[in-house]
Design a protein around this motif. Structure first.
Motif, mmCIF file in Angstrom:
data_model
loop_
_atom_site.group_PDB
_atom_site.id
_atom_site.type_symbol
_atom_site.label_atom_id
_atom_site.label_comp_id
_atom_site.label_asym_id
_atom_site.label_seq_id
_atom_site.Cartn_x
_atom_site.Cartn_y
_atom_site.Cartn_z
ATOM 1 N N THR A 29 65.218 -15.104 54.198
ATOM 2 C CA THR A 29 65.000 -15.081 52.749
ATOM 3 C C THR A 29 66.312 -15.361 52.011
ATOM 4 O OG1 THR A 29 65.296 -12.681 52.608
ATOM 5 C CG2 THR A 29 63.056 -13.496 52.966
ATOM 6 N N MET A 30 67.422 -14.829 52.521
ATOM 7 C CA MET A 30 68.722 -15.133 51.905
ATOM 8 C C MET A 30 69.087 -16.596 52.089
ATOM 9 S SD MET A 30 71.210 -11.833 52.571
ATOM 10 C CE MET A 30 70.820 -11.585 54.300
ATOM 11 N N ALA A 31 68.823 -17.134 53.299
ATOM 12 C CA ALA A 31 69.129 -18.546 53.539
ATOM 13 C C ALA A 31 68.368 -19.434 52.548
ATOM 14 C CB ALA A 31 68.772 -18.915 54.982
ATOM 15 N N TYR A 32 67.108 -19.067 52.304
ATOM 16 C CA TYR A 32 66.326 -19.849 51.345
ATOM 17 C C TYR A 32 66.916 -19.751 49.941
ATOM 18 C CZ TYR A 32 62.465 -21.450 48.426
ATOM 19 O OH TYR A 32 61.707 -22.116 47.493
ATOM 20 N N ALA A 33 67.316 -18.554 49.540
ATOM 21 C CA ALA A 33 67.900 -18.383 48.207
ATOM 22 C C ALA A 33 69.204 -19.159 48.081
ATOM 23 C CB ALA A 33 68.111 -16.901 47.921
ATOM 24 N N TYR A 34 70.040 -19.143 49.128
ATOM 25 C CA TYR A 34 71.256 -19.964 49.119
ATOM 26 C C TYR A 34 70.899 -21.439 48.957
ATOM 27 C CZ TYR A 34 74.106 -16.053 50.987
ATOM 28 O OH TYR A 34 74.768 -14.875 51.169
ATOM 29 N N TRP A 35 69.879 -21.859 49.724
ATOM 30 C CA TRP A 35 69.476 -23.267 49.700
ATOM 31 C C TRP A 35 68.963 -23.671 48.321
ATOM 32 C CZ3 TRP A 35 64.638 -25.624 49.087
ATOM 33 C CH2 TRP A 35 64.562 -26.971 49.492
ATOM 34 N N ARG A 36 68.139 -22.825 47.710
ATOM 35 C CA ARG A 36 67.610 -23.137 46.372
ATOM 36 C C ARG A 36 68.716 -23.215 45.344
ATOM 37 N NH1 ARG A 36 62.288 -22.752 44.581
ATOM 38 N NH2 ARG A 36 63.319 -23.385 42.645
ATOM 39 N N ALA A 37 69.763 -22.388 45.536
ATOM 40 C CA ALA A 37 70.887 -22.384 44.592
ATOM 41 C C ALA A 37 71.900 -23.477 44.896
ATOM 42 C CB ALA A 37 71.576 -21.025 44.618
ATOM 43 N N GLY A 38 71.664 -24.245 45.946
ATOM 44 C CA GLY A 38 72.595 -25.308 46.315
ATOM 45 C C GLY A 38 73.888 -24.796 46.914
ATOM 46 N N ARG A 39 73.861 -23.569 47.452
ATOM 47 C CA ARG A 39 75.082 -22.958 47.985
ATOM 48 C C ARG A 39 75.106 -22.919 49.512
ATOM 49 N NH1 ARG A 39 76.423 -17.359 46.178
ATOM 50 N NH2 ARG A 39 78.442 -18.074 46.977
ATOM 51 N N HIS A 40 74.089 -23.429 50.146
ATOM 52 C CA HIS A 40 73.941 -23.245 51.597
ATOM 53 C C HIS A 40 75.050 -23.888 52.411
ATOM 54 C CE1 HIS A 40 71.899 -26.911 50.376
ATOM 55 N NE2 HIS A 40 72.029 -27.387 51.606
#
Length: 552
Positions: A29-40
């Motif tokens: 879930t954190m990885a997805y949030a990073y990805w959505r924020a463009g921070r991954h």
């Protein structure tokens, strides 16, 4: 001899035991949030460490690195993995995220680590994991799982080794009491690395090359009731030139002489036990080591053993010894040794002077320590439950904390000072005194020059508020080594035997006050002046930032 297990076998084993989905859902879930924020893809750094030395002791041992590196090298999500994640994550999760997951690997990850088998101390970073933020976040739970128990049980084994002293051999026999098959296999590997000589675990012997040992249980002895059950009844002499002899009659003849020598009452002998010993000796004449306390050691077990062992000796074999598994092991071992010596001297058979006595009976660290203070003749101690389950402390409590993002130090603040983190990428050095004993581990910012032998330096020991300390090391060693980069293991993977040697070498350098089992002296872990100043600066900045709402 069996073919050696290759690294491919080991990697398959790790992939089976620690696949990418062996993690907590919140990592995804954190990885997805990073990805959505463009921070991954932002560069990030995590550190793995523990906060308190285990078992109330003064040290721990770092173990599990080998498994971590194999895990990282093979890390990737299959289509089946991604399909399952799509079924458990919220239905409005962007489908493109799952395509991102399908292409993930550790090619952008770099790991620096303390060498496996090194004695380590609370708060010292054991591993630094750097790479794209989403990836290194996903690795957290798996790496903790691979290090936590391995280090804990390895440290527990080292304490048993210290309690036992150098003379005795130690046998790990905890598989049946372990927390599942993987717990049992991990325990066998890392207790051997921690100082145990043998294991009863056959799979551990196959995978890791650990010497395997074991003979019989009480059930084998109690399954026999009379000499009529002995089959076959003959045994050929070692030289093979003579015909097989009636082994039952030969042993019964020796039994009469043993009873006379030891002043025993023949009517108290257990015939079923004698039958069990005879059958086992005929099956394994070169490896005769029975358990002798199924009924009574002094009235039956010892006498039956000596009779069968003397018969084996007459035919040219060398019986190995006995196992004691109940009652007062120390007293019984003394009585057994006395019986061995009497037989050896009276019948002029030297083998009886070299036979071993194995003791196994719910051994704990405390009972191991007590055993050394009492008269006994135990050569090998078998330990199970208290070793593999780590009954005194069930978890090491390793944590995995973010220390840098995009080159900027990050720090966790908390009302509990012990749970705060030390920010920034670091170098870690071990300072050694003139006698060759480590006395302080120093954490510095990575950009700082290394401390030098013979030059005084000022540092700030953890847990002593802001009190500084000036020390002058006689030697300085770097605790960190690069072990993984660009998807490849960059440091030679150590075998169990090599890690075991590293453990003993590392422990031998420590001062006795740091490794004693009771009331050890605390080892000092400290921050350099620059790192201490960074911590102070971030704390001050955090306090100022916490008031931004009221200020606006």
């Amino acid at each position: 001899m069996a073919a050696p297990v290759t690294e491919t076998h080991m990697e398959r084993s790790i992939r089976h035991r620690a696949p990418p989905l062996l993690t907590d859902l919140y990592q995804f879930t954190m990885a997805y949030a990073y990805w959505r924020a463009g921070r991954h893809q932002e560069p990030a750094v995590f550190e793995l460490f523990f906060r308190d030395n285990p078992f109330g002791g003064g040290f721990s041992l770092f173990a599990g690195l080998h498994d971590c590196l194999l895990f990282l090298r093979s890390f990737c999500l299959t289509q089946a993995d991604v399909d399952f994640l799509q079924s458990v994550l919220p239905p409005d999760t962007d489908p493109a995220f799952f395509q991102f997951l399908r292409g993930l690997d550790c090619s952008g990850v770099a790991v620096r680590s303390v060498p496996e088998g090194t004695a380590v101390f609370a708060r010292v970073p054991l591993m630094e994991v750097a790479g794209p933020l989403a990836v290194v976040q996903l690795l957290e739970t798996s790496l903790l799982c691979l290090v936590n128990y391995a280090s804990l049980v390895c440290s527990n084994a080292a304490r048993f080794r210290l309690a036992a002293g150098p003379r005795r051999k130690l046998l790990e026999m905890g598989l049946r009491r372990a927390q599942g098959p993987d717990g049992g296999l991990t325990a066998s590997r890392y207790t051997h690395i921690g100082g145990f000589d043998l294991t009863s675990n056959v799979q551990a012997g196959f995978l890791f090359g650990i010497p395997v040992s074991g003979t019989m249980a009480h059930s084998y002895v109690t399954s026999f009731s009379s000499l009529e059950e002995v089959s076959p009844q003959t045994l050929a002499p070692v030289n093979g030139d003579l015909d097989p002899v009636d082994f039952i009659s030969l042993s019964k003849g020796w039994l009469r002489r043993v009873c006379e020598l030891l002043g025993a009452e023949p009517n108290k002998l257990h015939e079923g036990e004698l039958a069990a010993f005879l059958t086992y000796a005929i099956a394994y004449p070169h490896n005769f080591l029975p358990v002798i306390d199924s009924y009574s050691v002094s009235c039956s077990g010892l006498l039956n053993f000596c009779a069968v062992a003397l018969a084996l000796c007459e035919l040219g074999y060398s019986p190995r010894g006995v196992r004691l598994d109940s009652g007062d092991l120390c007293r019984q071992s003394v009585d057994v040794r006395r019986g061995f010596k009497l037989c050896g001297n009276h019948f002029n058979i030297s083998t009886f002077h070299s036979m071993i006595i194995v003791g196994t009976n719910n051994i704990s660290e405390e009972s191991m320590t007590a055993l050394n203070k009492m008269e006994n003749e135990i050569d090998v101690v078998g330990v199970g439950t208290h070793l593999v389950t780590c009954t005194r402390q069930p978890s090491l409590g390793c944590v995995y904390k973010l220390v840098e993002v995009r080159g900027t130090p990050r720090m966790k603040f908390t009302e509990d000072p012990k749970k705060s983190t030390v920010p920034g990428r670091k170098a870690v050095y071990r300072l050694v005194d003139p006698e060759g004993h480590p006395f302080l581990d120093l954490m510095c910012l990575e950009v700082e020059p290394a401390p030098e032998a013979g030059r005084p330096l000022s540092c700030y020991p953890l847990g002593r508020d802001d009190t500084s300390l000036t020390v002058t090391p006689a030697q300085v060693s770097c605790l960190r080594q690069e072990v993984f980069t660009k998807g490849q293991v960059t440091h030679p993977l150590c075998s169990a035997a090599e890690c075991r040697a590293k453990v003993q070498s590392s422990l031998q350098t420590l001062h006795p006050r740091h490794i004693r089992l009771q009331e050890p002296e605390s080892y000092t872990v400290a921050l350099s002046e620059k790192l201490h100043n960074l911590v102070t600066e971030l704390r001050t900045g955090s306090c100022n930032n916490s008031n931004f709402l009221s200020a606006n």
